[in-house]
Design a protein around this motif. Structure first.
Motif, PDB file in Angstrom:
ATOM      1  N   LEU A  69      70.340  -9.661  -4.361  1.00 19.72           N
ATOM      2  CA  LEU A  69      71.286  -9.268  -3.319  1.00 19.72           C
ATOM      3  C   LEU A  69      71.020 -10.059  -2.049  1.00 19.72           C
ATOM      4  N   ASP A  70      72.084 -10.466  -1.399  1.00 17.29           N
ATOM      5  CA  ASP A  70      71.888 -11.170  -0.129  1.00 17.29           C
ATOM      6  C   ASP A  70      71.555 -10.145   0.954  1.00 17.29           C
ATOM      7  N   GLN A  71      71.183 -10.641   2.117  1.00 17.44           N
ATOM      8  CA  GLN A  71      70.690  -9.775   3.178  1.00 17.44           C
ATOM      9  C   GLN A  71      71.744  -8.771   3.652  1.00 17.44           C
ATOM     10  N   SER A  72      73.022  -9.162   3.648  1.00 12.55           N
ATOM     11  CA  SER A  72      74.057  -8.231   4.107  1.00 12.55           C
ATOM     12  C   SER A  72      74.203  -7.054   3.142  1.00 12.55           C
ATOM     13  N   LYS A  73      74.067  -7.303   1.857  1.00  7.40           N
ATOM     14  CA  LYS A  73      74.170  -6.224   0.877  1.00  7.40           C
ATOM     15  C   LYS A  73      72.928  -5.324   0.920  1.00  7.40           C
ATOM     16  N   LEU A  74      71.764  -5.921   1.141  1.00  2.57           N
ATOM     17  CA  LEU A  74      70.559  -5.115   1.309  1.00  2.57           C
ATOM     18  C   LEU A  74      70.682  -4.214   2.535  1.00  2.57           C
ATOM     19  N   ALA A  75      71.215  -4.766   3.610  1.00  2.00           N
ATOM     20  CA  ALA A  75      71.366  -4.003   4.859  1.00  2.00           C
ATOM     21  C   ALA A  75      72.301  -2.823   4.668  1.00  2.00           C
ATOM     22  N   ALA A  76      73.333  -2.986   3.808  1.00  5.79           N
ATOM     23  CA  ALA A  76      74.291  -1.903   3.587  1.00  5.79           C
ATOM     24  C   ALA A  76      73.646  -0.705   2.892  1.00  5.79           C
ATOM     25  N   LEU A  77      72.617  -0.955   2.085  1.00  6.06           N
ATOM     26  CA  LEU A  77      71.968   0.124   1.340  1.00  6.06           C
ATOM     27  C   LEU A  77      70.762   0.707   2.071  1.00  6.06           C
ATOM     28  N   ALA A  78      70.115  -0.106   2.902  1.00  5.70           N
ATOM     29  CA  ALA A  78      68.881   0.317   3.567  1.00  5.70           C
ATOM     30  C   ALA A  78      69.151   1.510   4.471  1.00  5.70           C
ATOM     31  N   GLY A  79      68.144   2.378   4.574  1.00  8.74           N
ATOM     32  CA  GLY A  79      68.249   3.534   5.452  1.00  8.74           C
ATOM     33  C   GLY A  79      67.670   4.773   4.793  1.00  8.74           C
TER      34      GLY A  79
ATOM     35  N   LEU B 274      61.828  -1.597  -5.533  1.00 10.93           N
ATOM     36  CA  LEU B 274      63.075  -1.323  -6.226  1.00 10.93           C
ATOM     37  C   LEU B 274      63.692  -2.636  -6.687  1.00 10.93           C
ATOM     38  N   TYR B 275      64.566  -2.540  -7.677  1.00  7.03           N
ATOM     39  CA  TYR B 275      65.204  -3.719  -8.244  1.00  7.03           C
ATOM     40  C   TYR B 275      66.707  -3.469  -8.318  1.00  7.03           C
ATOM     41  N   ALA B 276      67.481  -4.502  -8.085  1.00  2.05           N
ATOM     42  CA  ALA B 276      68.938  -4.374  -8.085  1.00  2.05           C
ATOM     43  C   ALA B 276      69.518  -4.741  -9.434  1.00  2.05           C
ATOM     44  N   SER B 277      70.466  -3.893  -9.891  1.00  2.00           N
ATOM     45  CA  SER B 277      71.202  -4.218 -11.113  1.00  2.00           C
ATOM     46  C   SER B 277      72.677  -4.447 -10.801  1.00  2.00           C
ATOM     47  N   GLY B 278      73.035  -4.321  -9.531  1.00  2.00           N
ATOM     48  CA  GLY B 278      74.402  -4.530  -9.081  1.00  2.00           C
ATOM     49  C   GLY B 278      74.441  -4.485  -7.572  1.00  2.00           C
ATOM     50  N   ASP B 279      75.608  -4.720  -6.994  1.00  2.00           N
ATOM     51  CA  ASP B 279      75.713  -4.738  -5.538  1.00  2.00           C
ATOM     52  C   ASP B 279      75.330  -3.398  -4.922  1.00  2.00           C
ATOM     53  N   ARG B 280      75.589  -2.287  -5.639  1.00  2.00           N
ATOM     54  CA  ARG B 280      75.298  -0.961  -5.108  1.00  2.00           C
ATOM     55  C   ARG B 280      74.531  -0.122  -6.133  1.00  2.00           C
TER      56      ARG B 280
ATOM     57  N   VAL C 231      58.368   2.077 -11.560  1.00  2.00           N
ATOM     58  CA  VAL C 231      57.181   2.921 -11.552  1.00  2.00           C
ATOM     59  C   VAL C 231      57.501   4.301 -12.129  1.00  2.00           C
ATOM     60  N   VAL C 232      58.750   4.746 -12.026  1.00  2.00           N
ATOM     61  CA  VAL C 232      59.249   5.947 -12.681  1.00  2.00           C
ATOM     62  C   VAL C 232      60.645   5.640 -13.200  1.00  2.00           C
ATOM     63  N   ASP C 233      61.134   6.485 -14.088  1.00  2.00           N
ATOM     64  CA  ASP C 233      62.476   6.291 -14.645  1.00  2.00           C
ATOM     65  C   ASP C 233      63.490   6.920 -13.697  1.00  2.00           C
ATOM     66  N   ALA C 234      63.964   6.154 -12.754  1.00  2.00           N
ATOM     67  CA  ALA C 234      64.920   6.657 -11.761  1.00  2.00           C
ATOM     68  C   ALA C 234      65.857   5.531 -11.362  1.00  2.00           C
ATOM     69  N   GLN C 235      67.134   5.895 -11.190  1.00  2.00           N
ATOM     70  CA  GLN C 235      68.139   4.927 -10.764  1.00  2.00           C
ATOM     71  C   GLN C 235      68.860   5.481  -9.535  1.00  2.00           C
ATOM     72  N   PHE C 236      69.429   4.582  -8.750  1.00  2.00           N
ATOM     73  CA  PHE C 236      70.090   4.963  -7.509  1.00  2.00           C
ATOM     74  C   PHE C 236      71.417   4.214  -7.405  1.00  2.00           C
ATOM     75  N   SER C 237      72.495   4.966  -7.198  1.00  2.00           N
ATOM     76  CA  SER C 237      73.799   4.344  -6.974  1.00  2.00           C
ATOM     77  C   SER C 237      74.290   4.709  -5.575  1.00  2.00           C
ATOM     78  N   PHE C 238      75.047   3.799  -4.970  1.00  2.00           N
ATOM     79  CA  PHE C 238      75.459   3.972  -3.582  1.00  2.00           C
ATOM     80  C   PHE C 238      76.976   3.871  -3.462  1.00  2.00           C
ATOM     81  N   ASP C 239      77.530   4.662  -2.551  1.00  2.00           N
ATOM     82  CA  ASP C 239      78.960   4.553  -2.255  1.00  2.00           C
ATOM     83  C   ASP C 239      79.240   3.241  -1.534  1.00  2.00           C
ATOM     84  N   ALA C 240      80.488   2.829  -1.572  1.00  2.00           N
ATOM     85  CA  ALA C 240      80.884   1.601  -0.877  1.00  2.00           C
ATOM     86  C   ALA C 240      80.618   1.745   0.618  1.00  2.00           C
TER      87      ALA C 240
END
Length: 584
Positions: A389-399, A430-436, A442-451
């Motif tokens: 992910l580029d920095q702008s996409k990382l920034a959208a998810l960070a927080g 964490l590792y990205a599998s898509g833009d969001r 380290v554990v079996d957990a996934q995270f999805s984000f709204d646009a």
């Protein structure tokens, strides 16, 4: 909040050895199928059969006969003394069954009842307005706080010298229970410290002397004793070792000695004699053995899987009675399969030896025809392809995203990726599998984000774990301003520990200082902090936003421990404004 906390709790579990009913990997392969059972056990312990490593003893018993008794590795690395079958090991909490047996013998003698109030024999004990019976002490349902944890909270180090008197002094200062007697089951050492004291009061002899006369000598356990002091000389004792970060071993002295919950020194062959007593009742008779195996029951009627110093479990369909023991670097396990008349005993002088796994593997070798099929091994986790992910996409998810009123996870930009840090925990990548879409390894957990919204930030995250989906809204991570911090700063005293803690600012954050160190504090909101070390959670009482009057500790085996804000001032000095003067 169970799903939420498992995000990081599961990661911790990965570091611990197999226990209970967990299945060990099968060891019967094409290479070992032609080996005898004894040769297969030899192969299991070959790693430890070296002149520069700590070692172990193993005994295998079937139908009252010792099928195998072996020793491996070194008892003393400095002096190059090998482990033999006569080497004595400190078996830690495996000792509890001997203390419990002493109590059961006295009950059979008619000198006490398991339903007696403990204060009948320890009248000097503080009245906590609740009846705690001997049975509560046996089954870890007393509600008493753990003696060892109290010492650590008071500033004692793990390797400080302490004895039974030190533990009893600390315990007598407690004015509150963790819970009402019989309401819950919480393993701790306090009950067995008190059981040892009761044995001495009733019999007129210290626990060690009573056990020698009534248990060890009658069974011919010539190499077994309760240790009474860290300075006591013990012939043929294995020394205790811990694996250091650099891969070498360090001596790990056992300096806290309190017969009762721990500190039996013995050999695996002596424990084989003890094992036989469960079958023939040579000492105490069959009735006492039956009493030893009676598990506890809570006030609600719910069963407890703990009897008199013994855990009940199952392994691959077979009933199992066992107890693990650790103290210093020693680690021991005695596992009995009553219906099969089969027992495995493993004693070691370094925790890098894994008795739980070894015991299960040995059971697989000898009881393979009695065991239920092994659970199908889970296929290796297949992770989705990673994307960058580029920095702008990382920034959208960070927080920070709040998963509850006092718990959440912070997604932090670091370099070209994101890290996750949940309340009170360390960071994990964490590792990205898509833009969001992100996932953890380290554990079996996934995270999805709204646009992202108009501000360029994703307003919501969903945690996918254990088959559940838990949404979390973006929010402001709980934080304290400098003005807020002033309310928490100050000195806090616990009259139950006789210790002073100080909360102070350091590099823009609050830290908690106690006699032996400094503990970082992670603010969770609402006056609640996750604190490193023995504290666990500290919840502050703040009647106003600018004044806190105390806090309570909620640790692993110590709950609701009160600290009160105090001011220690020189004669004539002014009292801090946030501490009102006494009236009257």
């Amino acid at each position: 909040m169970k799903t939420t906390h498992s995000v990081f709790a599961a990661a911790l579990l990965l570091a611990f050895p197999l226990a209970g009913g967990a299945a060990a990997p099968a060891i019967i392969s094409a290479e070992t199928a032609t080996l005898s059972p004894e040769q297969q056990v030899e192969a299991l312990f070959s790693k430890w059969n070296k002149p520069d490593l700590p070692g172990a003893q193993v005994v295998v018993i079937r139908d009252g006969k010792v099928l195998l008794s072996k020793a491996y590795g070194m008892a003393d690395l400095e002096r190059a003394v090998p482990v033999t079958t006569q080497t004595a090991f400190n078996i830690g909490s495996v000792s509890k069954q001997f203390t419990a047996f002493a109590i059961q013998l006295l009950a059979a003698d008619g000198k006490l009842s398991l339903d007696d109030d403990m204060r009948k024999y320890l009248p000097e004990w503080p009245d906590l307005k609740r009846t705690i019976t001997i049975r509560h002490l046996l089954h870890h349902t007393s509600g008493l706080r753990d003696a060892s944890n109290l010492l650590y909270l008071a500033g004692w180090r793990y390797d400080d010298v302490a004895n039974t008197d030190d533990l009893l002094t600390m315990l007598k200062q407690q004015r509150t229970l963790n819970f009402a007697p019989g309401a819950e089951h919480l393993y701790n050492n306090t009950g067995y410290v008190l059981l040892a004291a009761i044995v001495e009061r009733v019999s007129g002899k210290p626990l060690g002397a009573f056990a020698k006369e009534r248990i060890f000598d009658p069974l011919g356990m010539k190499h077994t004793r309760f240790l009474t002091s860290h300075t006591e000389l013990v012939p043929n004792r294995a020394l205790s070792y811990q694996l250091a970060p650099d891969g070498t071993y360090r001596y790990s002295p056992v300096s806290k000695v309190a017969p009762g919950p721990s500190d039996v020194l013995t050999t695996a062959e002596d424990l084989a004699l003890w094992d036989g007593n469960f079958d023939d009742g040579r000492v105490g008779g069959k009735e006492v053995q039956t009493k030893m195996l009676e598990t506890g029951v809570l006030n609600s009627g719910a069963p407890v899987n703990y009897a008199s110093g013994l855990y009940f479990d199952t392994y691959r369909g077979l009933k199992l009675v066992e107890h693990l023991g650790t103290v210093g670097g020693y680690i021991s396990l005695m596992s009995r399969f009553p219906a099969q008349h089969f027992t495995v005993i493993v004693l070691a002088n370094a925790r890098s030896v894994d008795p739980s796994r070894l015991s299960r593997q040995i059971t697989d070798i000898y009881l393979y025809s009695d065991l239920a099929p092994e659970p199908v091994a889970a296929a290796p986790k297949q992770y989705p392809p990673e994307v960058k992910l580029d920095q702008s996409k990382l920034a959208a998810l960070a927080g920070f995203y709040a998963l509850g009123p006092d718990f959440g996870c912070d997604f932090i930009r670091e370099g070209d990726g994101l890290m996750i840090q949940c309340t009170g925990q360390g960071k994990s990548p964490l590792y990205a599998s898509g833009d969001r879409a992100l996932f953890a390894k380290v554990v079996d957990a996934q995270f999805s984000f709204d646009a992202p919204g108009k501000n360029g930030l994703s307003p919501r995250m969903v945690l996918h774990q254990n088959g559940a989906d838990q949404p979390a809204l973006r929010g402001r991570k709980p934080a304290l301003s400098l003005k807020d911090m002033r309310a928490y700063e100050g000195q806090y005293y616990s009259d139950e520990l006789r210790v002073l803690y100080t909360v102070a600012r350091k590099e823009g954050k609050l830290v908690m200082n106690f006699p032996r160190g400094e503990l970082p504090m992670d603010y969770a909101g609402g006056g609640k902090f996750f604190v490193a070390g023995p504290v666990g959670v500290a919840t502050f009482d703040c009647p106003t936003p600018v004044r806190c009057t105390g806090f309570k500790v909620h640790g692993e085996r110590v709950l609701e421990l009160q600290f009160t804000k105090v001011a220690i001032v020189a004669p004539g000095a002014r009292k801090p404004k946030d501490l009102p003067a006494k009236r009257g």
